[in-house]
Design a protein around this motif. Structure first.
Motif, PDB file in Angstrom:
ATOM      1  N   GLU A 154      29.710  28.231  -7.691  1.00 37.17           N
ATOM      2  CA  GLU A 154      28.443  27.624  -7.273  1.00 37.17           C
ATOM      3  C   GLU A 154      27.240  28.465  -7.685  1.00 37.17           C
ATOM      4  O   GLU A 154      26.189  27.935  -8.063  1.00 37.17           O
ATOM      5  CB  GLU A 154      28.451  27.435  -5.758  1.00 37.17           C
ATOM      6  N   ILE A 155      27.362  29.774  -7.635  1.00 37.02           N
ATOM      7  CA  ILE A 155      26.233  30.654  -7.974  1.00 37.02           C
ATOM      8  C   ILE A 155      25.868  30.514  -9.453  1.00 37.02           C
ATOM      9  O   ILE A 155      24.695  30.375  -9.812  1.00 37.02           O
ATOM     10  CB  ILE A 155      26.573  32.125  -7.635  1.00 37.02           C
ATOM     11  N   VAL A 156      26.876  30.525 -10.332  1.00 38.95           N
ATOM     12  CA  VAL A 156      26.609  30.396 -11.767  1.00 38.95           C
ATOM     13  C   VAL A 156      26.092  28.999 -12.086  1.00 38.95           C
ATOM     14  O   VAL A 156      25.160  28.834 -12.873  1.00 38.95           O
ATOM     15  CB  VAL A 156      27.890  30.698 -12.580  1.00 38.95           C
ATOM     16  N   ASP A 157      26.693  27.988 -11.448  1.00 38.04           N
ATOM     17  CA  ASP A 157      26.242  26.618 -11.662  1.00 38.04           C
ATOM     18  C   ASP A 157      24.755  26.486 -11.332  1.00 38.04           C
ATOM     19  O   ASP A 157      23.975  25.917 -12.102  1.00 38.04           O
ATOM     20  CB  ASP A 157      27.065  25.670 -10.799  1.00 38.04           C
ATOM     21  N   ARG A 158      24.359  27.017 -10.200  1.00 37.27           N
ATOM     22  CA  ARG A 158      22.953  26.944  -9.798  1.00 37.27           C
ATOM     23  C   ARG A 158      22.063  27.760 -10.749  1.00 37.27           C
ATOM     24  O   ARG A 158      20.948  27.348 -11.084  1.00 37.27           O
ATOM     25  CB  ARG A 158      22.788  27.446  -8.364  1.00 37.27           C
ATOM     26  N   SER A 159      22.556  28.901 -11.205  1.00 39.44           N
ATOM     27  CA  SER A 159      21.769  29.742 -12.119  1.00 39.44           C
ATOM     28  C   SER A 159      21.440  28.999 -13.406  1.00 39.44           C
ATOM     29  O   SER A 159      20.329  29.083 -13.922  1.00 39.44           O
ATOM     30  CB  SER A 159      22.532  31.031 -12.443  1.00 39.44           C
ATOM     31  N   VAL A 160      22.427  28.256 -13.930  1.00 38.67           N
ATOM     32  CA  VAL A 160      22.185  27.486 -15.150  1.00 38.67           C
ATOM     33  C   VAL A 160      21.171  26.381 -14.885  1.00 38.67           C
ATOM     34  O   VAL A 160      20.208  26.197 -15.642  1.00 38.67           O
ATOM     35  CB  VAL A 160      23.503  26.882 -15.687  1.00 38.67           C
ATOM     36  N   ARG A 161      21.358  25.638 -13.791  1.00 35.42           N
ATOM     37  CA  ARG A 161      20.465  24.508 -13.507  1.00 35.42           C
ATOM     38  C   ARG A 161      19.032  24.968 -13.268  1.00 35.42           C
ATOM     39  O   ARG A 161      18.082  24.392 -13.807  1.00 35.42           O
ATOM     40  CB  ARG A 161      20.999  23.720 -12.301  1.00 35.42           C
ATOM     41  N   ILE A 162      18.872  26.015 -12.467  1.00 31.10           N
ATOM     42  CA  ILE A 162      17.519  26.522 -12.198  1.00 31.10           C
ATOM     43  C   ILE A 162      16.938  27.167 -13.449  1.00 31.10           C
ATOM     44  O   ILE A 162      15.737  27.066 -13.718  1.00 31.10           O
ATOM     45  CB  ILE A 162      17.546  27.525 -11.030  1.00 31.10           C
ATOM     46  N   GLY A 163      17.799  27.819 -14.247  1.00 30.25           N
ATOM     47  CA  GLY A 163      17.318  28.410 -15.501  1.00 30.25           C
ATOM     48  C   GLY A 163      16.752  27.360 -16.442  1.00 30.25           C
ATOM     49  O   GLY A 163      15.712  27.559 -17.075  1.00 30.25           O
ATOM     50  N   ILE A 164      17.438  26.216 -16.531  1.00 31.60           N
ATOM     51  CA  ILE A 164      16.935  25.118 -17.362  1.00 31.60           C
ATOM     52  C   ILE A 164      15.603  24.614 -16.815  1.00 31.60           C
ATOM     53  O   ILE A 164      14.647  24.398 -17.560  1.00 31.60           O
ATOM     54  CB  ILE A 164      17.967  23.979 -17.412  1.00 31.60           C
ATOM     55  N   ARG A 165      15.524  24.437 -15.512  1.00 33.18           N
ATOM     56  CA  ARG A 165      14.293  23.928 -14.889  1.00 33.18           C
ATOM     57  C   ARG A 165      13.106  24.839 -15.188  1.00 33.18           C
ATOM     58  O   ARG A 165      11.988  24.375 -15.430  1.00 33.18           O
ATOM     59  CB  ARG A 165      14.500  23.797 -13.381  1.00 33.18           C
ATOM     60  N   GLU A 166      13.349  26.136 -15.172  1.00 29.92           N
ATOM     61  CA  GLU A 166      12.248  27.086 -15.390  1.00 29.92           C
ATOM     62  C   GLU A 166      11.780  27.134 -16.837  1.00 29.92           C
ATOM     63  O   GLU A 166      10.717  27.672 -17.129  1.00 29.92           O
ATOM     64  CB  GLU A 166      12.680  28.477 -14.921  1.00 29.92           C
TER      65      GLU A 166
END
Length: 554
Positions: free
Chosen positions: A206-218
């Motif tokens: 879950e941590i890596v999944d969120r990191s990718v999604r938030i990274g794309i958003r930023e």
């Protein structure tokens, strides 16, 4: 004289007093429809009567006014702005969700509130006019009119450019902007909260999944205004939908976070061996003929192997160049779809976001090794409770469970390197755990604690030739994983790793067919010793489709 005048003419020399004496129906339906929106709004403050008629203001009515008269004037006022919404912004008043008339707010950098409800049709007109002012803030009549008139002359002009050619202020095409806003809002929701439905073959915590999604958003950067578009194509009707998407979010500022091993291209990618691609929303660039590149990757060393997604400026069709040849592929191949709708990029983006939201694609390990970079992977995933799309009776993703060993398999077409291979396929293997509910089988029931992959046996059928290629070998691309509940042992790294074992490989050049086969596994005892050779068992890999012309190519 009023019907073709400007507001300055219509309001001068007592004309306002003459207009104020006319019935509201004449003002709303006999005069205003022949004025530009800017002139109608300029007409509003000229006198109380006209202000009340156009603004639907009840505060200036006499106490003795008949209720029915008020109602008639309110309906006339509403019908006028309904007419303006359709004439200037292309918006049918039925274009609403749950009875709400939506507008788009473009001046905000945060796309979470890009969609805004309007309290009335008049408020909607003002909001769309404000959005138009934002998009066309760099509009200059003298500089733009020549290009606009040229586009009109050759029959490729969009709505805004037709207005420019007549010397009128351009307005956004609201239906496209609403769809673009809904796409970005849905994509933003996915970036922040993840999919609404979880697929079963994810191998990311879950941590890596969120990191990718938030990274794309930023990485998403504020929208492009009219002045930033290349003069060569800005007037073309085929670019209108792309301009709507770009007006909200213009580009991704970067496509990779090397320090954290994240690939941030919002349109995803895939990897096999040394070939990798991950496509980002990019600044628009000239392509061949009348095509404009809107998305690209930056990873392959050879330019011809870079993935370039194109929109045709005339037709609006989405295209992709295949390999070194001259073949051009369509990214939208929906059966029965009208090719003259100019909104391919919106249809394509909406479907892409739907797949993310439904867990049909999502964040995963890009390569075959457990520490490969993470990003959105385009291999179709298995979603419990849903039926995957079929190609000639073969699913695009297969799932089989044999003695507690689950295998999920699917493929993507790779036209940019089709001279090397046709499809990259992904095989994901794991041992079911108690979390899998009724499908779980205990070690006693399956007959082993662990099991080691020994051999692969593939059957790849080319639908065009009817020939089936047999591929048999030891392990998979040099790997012999040992499965256990919750993870596996990697012979490459000589360590236990959590999650699902996966690997990618490729087929030879081909256009259509199917892939199936089985894997041979050896049961292991608790201490890792192999049982006798007679205990080797076969794990089925269900048939999955290889299709170079799916309804949507990403």
């Amino acid at each position: 004289t009023t019907t073709n005048s400007s507001a300055s003419d219509a309001t001068g020399g007592g004309t306002a007093d003459q207009l104020s004496s006319l019935p509201s129906s004449i003002i709303c339906f006999g005069i205003c429809p022949f004025l530009t929106l800017e002139d109608i709004l300029s007409l509003r403050p000229t006198c109380t009567r006209i202000f009340r008629t156009l603004h639907n203001d009840r505060t200036h009515g006499s106490e003795g006014e008949e209720q029915t008269q008020r109602q008639v004037e309110e309906e006339e006022h509403d019908d006028l702005w309904k007419f303006v919404l359709k004439r200037d912004f292309g918006l049918e008043c039925d274009d609403s969700d749950d009875g709400v008339l939506w507008t788009v707010r473009l001046h905000k950098t945060d796309i979470t509130d890009v969609l805004q409800p309007a309290r009335s049709r008049f408020e909607a007109v003002k909001a769309w006019k404000k959005a138009s002012s934002h998009v066309y803030c760099g509009w200059d009549l003298e500089k733009s009119i020549a290009g606009a008139r040229q586009a009109v002359a050759i029959g490729v002009a969009n709505r805004a450019s037709v207005a420019m050619s007549r010397g009128h202020h351009p307005h956004v095409y609201a239906p496209y902007f609403l769809r673009a806003a809904r796409f970005w809002k849905s994509f933003d929701q996915w970036c922040r909260f993840g999919p609404s439905v979880s697929s079963k073959d994810g191998n990311i915590d879950e941590i890596v999944d969120r990191s990718v999604r938030i990274g794309i958003r930023e990485t998403l950067f504020g929208g492009f205004t009219y002045e930033l578009w290349d003069e060569k194509y800005r007037h073309y009707r085929g670019m209108l939908a792309t301009q709507a998407l770009s007006a909200i979010c213009g580009i991704q500022t970067k496509s990779r976070d090397q320090s954290n091993g994240l690939w941030l291209g919002m349109f995803g990618g895939y990897q096999a061996y040394d070939y990798v691609t991950c496509t980002a929303w990019t600044e628009q660039m000239d392509g061949p003929l009348d095509n404009v590149c809107f998305a690209a990757d930056n990873f392959p060393d050879h330019f011809a192997e870079k993935k370039r997604l194109l929109v045709n400026a005339v037709s609006g069709q989405l295209l992709m160049k295949a390999g070194f040849g001259n073949e051009i592929l369509h990214l939208v191949n929906v059966e029965g779809r009208d090719s003259g709708r100019f909104d391919d990029i919106l249809v394509w983006a909406e479907e892409y976001c739907r797949r993310l939201s439904q867990g049909e694609i999502g964040v995963g390990i890009m390569g075959s090794h457990p520490h490969s970079p993470r990003g959105i992977t385009l291999f179709p995933r298995y979603v419990p409770g849903s039926t995957p799309p079929m190609v000639d009776g073969v699913p695009v993703v297969s799932r089989k469970v044999t003695r507690g060993v689950e295998v999920i398999a699917s493929a993507v077409y790779v036209p940019q390197v089709e001279h090397h291979f046709g499809f990259i396929y992904s095989i994901r293997i794991r041992l079911l755990t108690p979390d899998d509910g009724d499908e779980y089988v205990t070690p006693e029931q399956r007959g082993f604690e662990k099991c080691a992959l020994l051999q692969r046996h593939w059957r790849i059928t080319n639908a065009e030739t009817g020939l089936t290629e047999a591929v048999d070998g030891n392990g998979v691309i040099g790997m012999f994983p040992v499965l256990k509940e919750g993870g596996y042992w990697s012979n490459i790294r000589n360590e236990d790793l959590p999650g699902t074992f996966q690997y990618q490989s490729c087929t030879g050049p081909m256009k259509k067919g199917s892939f199936a086969g089985h894997l041979s596994f050896q049961p292991l005892s608790i201490n890792g010793d192999m049982s006798n050779e007679d205990s080797v068992f076969r794990v089925e890999v269900g048939s999955f489709a290889l299709d170079s012309q799916p309804p949507f190519l990403f």
